[in-house]
Scaffold this motif. Sequence first.
Motif, PDB file in Angstrom:
ATOM      1  N   ASN A  83      96.794 -38.301  29.631  1.00 53.74           N
ATOM      2  CA  ASN A  83      97.846 -38.976  28.867  1.00 53.74           C
ATOM      3  C   ASN A  83      99.159 -38.989  29.650  1.00 53.74           C
ATOM      4  O   ASN A  83      99.909 -39.971  29.622  1.00 53.74           O
ATOM      5  CB  ASN A  83      98.054 -38.279  27.523  1.00 53.74           C
ATOM      6  N   ILE A 135      95.102 -46.813  26.526  1.00 52.01           N
ATOM      7  CA  ILE A 135      95.066 -45.392  26.142  1.00 52.01           C
ATOM      8  C   ILE A 135      93.705 -44.969  25.597  1.00 52.01           C
ATOM      9  O   ILE A 135      93.397 -43.787  25.533  1.00 52.01           O
ATOM     10  CB  ILE A 135      96.148 -45.108  25.081  1.00 52.01           C
ATOM     11  N   ASP A 145     102.181 -38.606  25.233  1.00 56.02           N
ATOM     12  CA  ASP A 145     101.012 -37.759  24.965  1.00 56.02           C
ATOM     13  C   ASP A 145     100.852 -37.487  23.467  1.00 56.02           C
ATOM     14  O   ASP A 145      99.751 -37.589  22.922  1.00 56.02           O
ATOM     15  CB  ASP A 145     101.204 -36.440  25.732  1.00 56.02           C
TER      16      ASP A 145
END
Length: 330
Positions: free
Chosen positions: A23, A160, A34
């Motif tokens: 992350n 992500i 994160d």
Amino acid sequence: MIPTINAAITAVGGYVPEYRLTNSELEKLVDTNDEWIRTRTGINERRILKGAGSGTSDMIVPAVQEILNKRNMKAEEIDCLIVGTVTPDTIFPSTANIACHKLGAVNAWGFDLAAACSGFLYALTTGAALIESGRYKKVIVAGADKMSSIVDYSDRTTCIIFGDGAGAVLLEPNTEGYGVLDSLLKSDGGGGHHLHMKAGGSVKPASIETVTNKEHFIYQEGQAVFKHAVKDMADVSYELLQRNNLTGDDIAWLVPHQANKRIIDATANRIGLPAEKVMLNIQRFGNTTAGTIPLCLWEWQDKLKKGDKLVLAAFGGGFTWGATLIKWGC
Ligand code: UT7
């Protein structure tokens, strides 16, 4: 009386690339953090296949090789290889053909099956039918995706989530009631526009314009997909249990597609399973599309006991979704 033939999973193999995309590394690429990623998805890091010329087949080969080693089997003994994937090495020939060639599986036929995140369940159900017919003895079903090849690393809503990985299972006939017991598979092409790749197919072949417009990457309307996934993955799992006269108490493990921890929690709640009966590795691998479910089986195989009942559940692009009931047999 001729005994019923079930397709039992008799070995599992898996492969994840070494490179870990964390992350904090993504924080350097896009406007994210994160804490947001962990709380909204449950993901800490994902694996990425590096190296020019490396494709999905390069992850399938070690996963299948692991199965062959475990079973002391030769590649020539494989009857068929079915690959669930949306990131094939090439549009044609199929990744199954390429992987068979690399493995030396000279007696196998095989094909790719595109059902996005439900790819492994669709492929497993198809492979099980080949075994149940009595015609084939050793069918390998793989779920594998190199999602990094279709992720736009400037789009914070998709980059992500996804990662690369492959898992595979060996199916063999079983006449003692172990194996795939039931599958409930669904699809709704009306949901396709919420999660798809806009170009590169026959409707919109690759052109300078499609590349400039970034139309060869994943397009996802996250919230719309999330709403369908939460409801449909839970409903189909519940329906599968009901039609087999089972409740959550009868189930040893839920093996869910790893797209978002919140979707997994909703499915577990719906069928009454506590967190300790849910396989979860999204924090380490992210969403590997067709790879998630076999990668869970791969990581959990030593904890599984003969006779354990498992519910495998998935939801993904198409829309496609489904659930499969397995009585573990090895
Ligand atoms: O496996 C195949 C099927 N796919 C799925 O099942 C995925 C389903 N969808 C999801 O998992 C979620 O929708 C996502 C993880 C993709 C997004 O999470 P969300 O909770 O639905 O976020 P959202 O799209 O509702 O966005 C909430 C906020 C927005 O900001 P504002 O408008 O509230 O100010 C977004 O712009 O979060 C913002 N946002 C981000 N912030 C930081 C969106 N992406 C990010 C990000 N980092 N990466």
